[in-house]
Scaffold this active site. Structure first.
Site, PDB file in Angstrom:
ATOM      1  N   SER A 142      35.052  47.782  41.497  1.00 60.34           N
ATOM      2  CA  SER A 142      33.855  47.333  42.232  1.00 60.34           C
ATOM      3  C   SER A 142      33.552  48.387  43.283  1.00 60.34           C
ATOM      4  O   SER A 142      34.440  49.189  43.630  1.00 60.34           O
ATOM      5  CB  SER A 142      34.174  46.006  42.932  1.00 60.34           C
ATOM      6  N   TYR A 155      39.622  40.438  48.112  1.00 58.66           N
ATOM      7  CA  TYR A 155      38.838  41.071  47.037  1.00 58.66           C
ATOM      8  C   TYR A 155      38.819  42.592  47.223  1.00 58.66           C
ATOM      9  O   TYR A 155      39.085  43.352  46.287  1.00 58.66           O
ATOM     10  CB  TYR A 155      37.409  40.512  47.042  1.00 58.66           C
TER      11      TYR A 155
HETATM   12  N1  LIG Z   1      28.966  40.628  39.411  1.00 59.23           N
HETATM   13  C1  LIG Z   1      29.149  41.509  40.382  1.00 59.23           C
HETATM   14  O1  LIG Z   1      28.349  41.618  41.311  1.00 59.23           O
HETATM   15  C2  LIG Z   1      30.348  42.434  40.331  1.00 59.23           C
HETATM   16  C3  LIG Z   1      30.319  43.583  41.127  1.00 59.23           C
HETATM   17  C4  LIG Z   1      31.412  44.429  41.097  1.00 59.23           C
HETATM   18  C5  LIG Z   1      32.501  44.140  40.307  1.00 59.23           C
HETATM   19  N2  LIG Z   1      32.503  43.016  39.559  1.00 59.23           N
HETATM   20  C6  LIG Z   1      33.692  42.742  38.752  1.00 59.23           C
HETATM   21  O2  LIG Z   1      33.315  42.606  37.396  1.00 59.23           O
HETATM   22  C7  LIG Z   1      34.258  41.771  36.733  1.00 59.23           C
HETATM   23  C8  LIG Z   1      33.508  40.714  35.930  1.00 59.23           C
HETATM   24  O3  LIG Z   1      32.774  39.930  36.841  1.00 59.23           O
HETATM   25  P1  LIG Z   1      31.444  39.137  36.442  1.00 59.23           P
HETATM   26  O4  LIG Z   1      30.492  39.335  37.549  1.00 59.23           O
HETATM   27  O5  LIG Z   1      31.042  39.437  35.052  1.00 59.23           O
HETATM   28  O6  LIG Z   1      32.019  37.643  36.594  1.00 59.23           O
HETATM   29  P2  LIG Z   1      31.902  36.343  35.697  1.00 59.23           P
HETATM   30  O7  LIG Z   1      32.388  35.243  36.566  1.00 59.23           O
HETATM   31  O8  LIG Z   1      30.562  36.238  35.060  1.00 59.23           O
HETATM   32  O9  LIG Z   1      32.970  36.632  34.543  1.00 59.23           O
HETATM   33  C9  LIG Z   1      34.336  36.715  34.807  1.00 59.23           C
HETATM   34  C10 LIG Z   1      35.094  36.126  33.633  1.00 59.23           C
HETATM   35  O10 LIG Z   1      36.494  36.246  33.937  1.00 59.23           O
HETATM   36  C11 LIG Z   1      37.128  35.054  33.526  1.00 59.23           C
HETATM   37  N3  LIG Z   1      38.375  34.879  34.293  1.00 59.23           N
HETATM   38  C12 LIG Z   1      38.520  34.448  35.573  1.00 59.23           C
HETATM   39  N4  LIG Z   1      39.821  34.368  35.880  1.00 59.23           N
HETATM   40  C13 LIG Z   1      40.517  34.777  34.789  1.00 59.23           C
HETATM   41  C14 LIG Z   1      41.891  34.912  34.493  1.00 59.23           C
HETATM   42  N5  LIG Z   1      42.831  34.582  35.385  1.00 59.23           N
HETATM   43  N6  LIG Z   1      42.243  35.364  33.272  1.00 59.23           N
HETATM   44  C15 LIG Z   1      41.304  35.673  32.343  1.00 59.23           C
HETATM   45  N7  LIG Z   1      39.979  35.543  32.559  1.00 59.23           N
HETATM   46  C16 LIG Z   1      39.596  35.102  33.773  1.00 59.23           C
HETATM   47  C17 LIG Z   1      36.127  33.955  33.820  1.00 59.23           C
HETATM   48  O11 LIG Z   1      36.402  32.778  33.070  1.00 59.23           O
HETATM   49  C18 LIG Z   1      34.824  34.638  33.408  1.00 59.23           C
HETATM   50  O12 LIG Z   1      34.510  34.404  32.049  1.00 59.23           O
HETATM   51  C19 LIG Z   1      35.186  41.220  37.815  1.00 59.23           C
HETATM   52  O13 LIG Z   1      36.382  41.949  37.839  1.00 59.23           O
HETATM   53  C20 LIG Z   1      34.399  41.453  39.094  1.00 59.23           C
HETATM   54  O14 LIG Z   1      35.222  41.583  40.222  1.00 59.23           O
HETATM   55  C21 LIG Z   1      31.457  42.158  39.541  1.00 59.23           C
END
Ligand SMILES: NC(=O)c1ccc[n+]([C@@H]2O[C@H](COP(=O)([O-])OP(=O)(O)OC[C@H]3O[C@@H](n4cnc5c(N)ncnc54)[C@H](O)[C@@H]3O)[C@@H](O)[C@H]2O)c1
Length: 250
Positions: A142, A155
């Site tokens: 991130s 985080y």
């Molecule tokens: N959306 C944003 O703004 C953003 C920005 C930077 C980084 N990220 C990172 O991107 C990644 C994906 O995030 P997203 O925004 O698509 O979120 P999201 O919530 O849409 O998807 C995350 C998925 O991870 C699964 N998950 C949660 N805990 C878990 C576990 N213990 N084991 C296996 N699966 C698990 C959830 O069920 C979900 O399907 C994350 O690592 C997040 O930190 C997101």
């Protein structure tokens, strides 16, 4: 991009960025393992890919549980005969609290999934890739791995740690034909992101002003970079932490 014959595991692939990446890998001809703790959404995602002519299987794994991760990797190899690419994407935002009020329970949950979970997945994948003599790992960190974010100590710490793990593994495996990179997305429109603004909708507009391109990320923006870093086209690239942020880090 062509991923014909490659086997790819994407953790947290039932939703958001992971789902977009899984769909794109499948469209490129890969065998895709959709892994998540959300069984219903994960199975649906695999079925949808199958309906479009792609190859996908759902495997349940909580990345914070070492045995789940071991089973995920061994079942993938059993089914498809290899593990060419792993995208360590599963993650949570966790609680937002001032530094001194951050709970131990909240800290352990975020670090357990975002940091230790990535460590487990890297370890198990690297064991297979080492034997194969090839592989690519992309960790989803991130911009919070590169800079601070108020009230998100767990985080931010966990995402900085993911970049540390990426660099160490990249060095250790550079001569074994295994590349390890990370993407650092800015705020991207996914369920995780939307949940942040349920708390404070006004924050959404304020936050956008910090992104030079004037928009939030789309899951496809991040998936495109994940695919490119995983592809043989990026064969001389390892240990990078690539911001995908509409210019924010500039
Ligand atoms: N959306 C944003 O703004 C953003 C920005 C930077 C980084 N990220 C990172 O991107 C990644 C994906 O995030 P997203 O925004 O698509 O979120 P999201 O919530 O849409 O998807 C995350 C998925 O991870 C699964 N998950 C949660 N805990 C878990 C576990 N213990 N084991 C296996 N699966 C698990 C959830 O069920 C979900 O399907 C994350 O690592 C997040 O930190 C997101």
């Amino acid at each position: 991009m062509d991923f014909n014959g490659k086997t790819v595991v994407v953790t947290g692939a039932a939703s958001g960025i992971g789902l977009a990446a899984a769909q794109a890998f499948a469209a490129g001809g890969a065998n895709v393992v959709i892994s998540d703790v959300n069984t219903e959404a994960g199975k649906n995602a695999a079925e949808e890919i199958g309906k479009k002519g792609g190859e996908a299987t759902f495997l349940f794994a909580n990345v914070a549980a070492r045995n789940d991760v071991r089973d995920l990797v061994s079942q993938t190899v059993e089914k498809y005969g290899a593990l060419d690419i792993i995208v360590n994407n599963a993650g949570i935002a966790g609680e937002f609290q001032p530094f001194t009020s951050y709970s131990l329970e909240g800290w352990e949950k975020v670090v357990g999934i975002n940091q230790t979970g990535v460590f487990f997945c890297m370890q198990e994948a690297l064991k297979v890739m080492e034997k194969q003599g090839s592989g690519a790992i992309v960790n989803v960190a991130s911009i919070a791995g590169l800079k601070a974010m108020n009230r998100a100590s767990a985080y931010v710490a966990s995402k900085h740690a993911v970049l540390g793990l990426t660099k160490v593994a990249a060095m250790e495996y550079a001569r074994q034909n295994i590349r390890v990179n990370a993407v650092c997305p800015v705020f991207t429109r996914t369920p995780l992101f939307e949940s942040m603004f349920e708390i404070n909708p006004a924050f959404e507009e304020k936050l956008k002003r910090n992104i030079p391109m004037g928009r939030y990320g789309r899951p496809e923006d991040i998936a495109n970079a994940i695919l490119w870093l995983s592809h043989d086209d990026a064969e001389f690239i390892t240990g990078v932490c690539l911001p995908i942020d509409g210019g924010m880090m500039a």
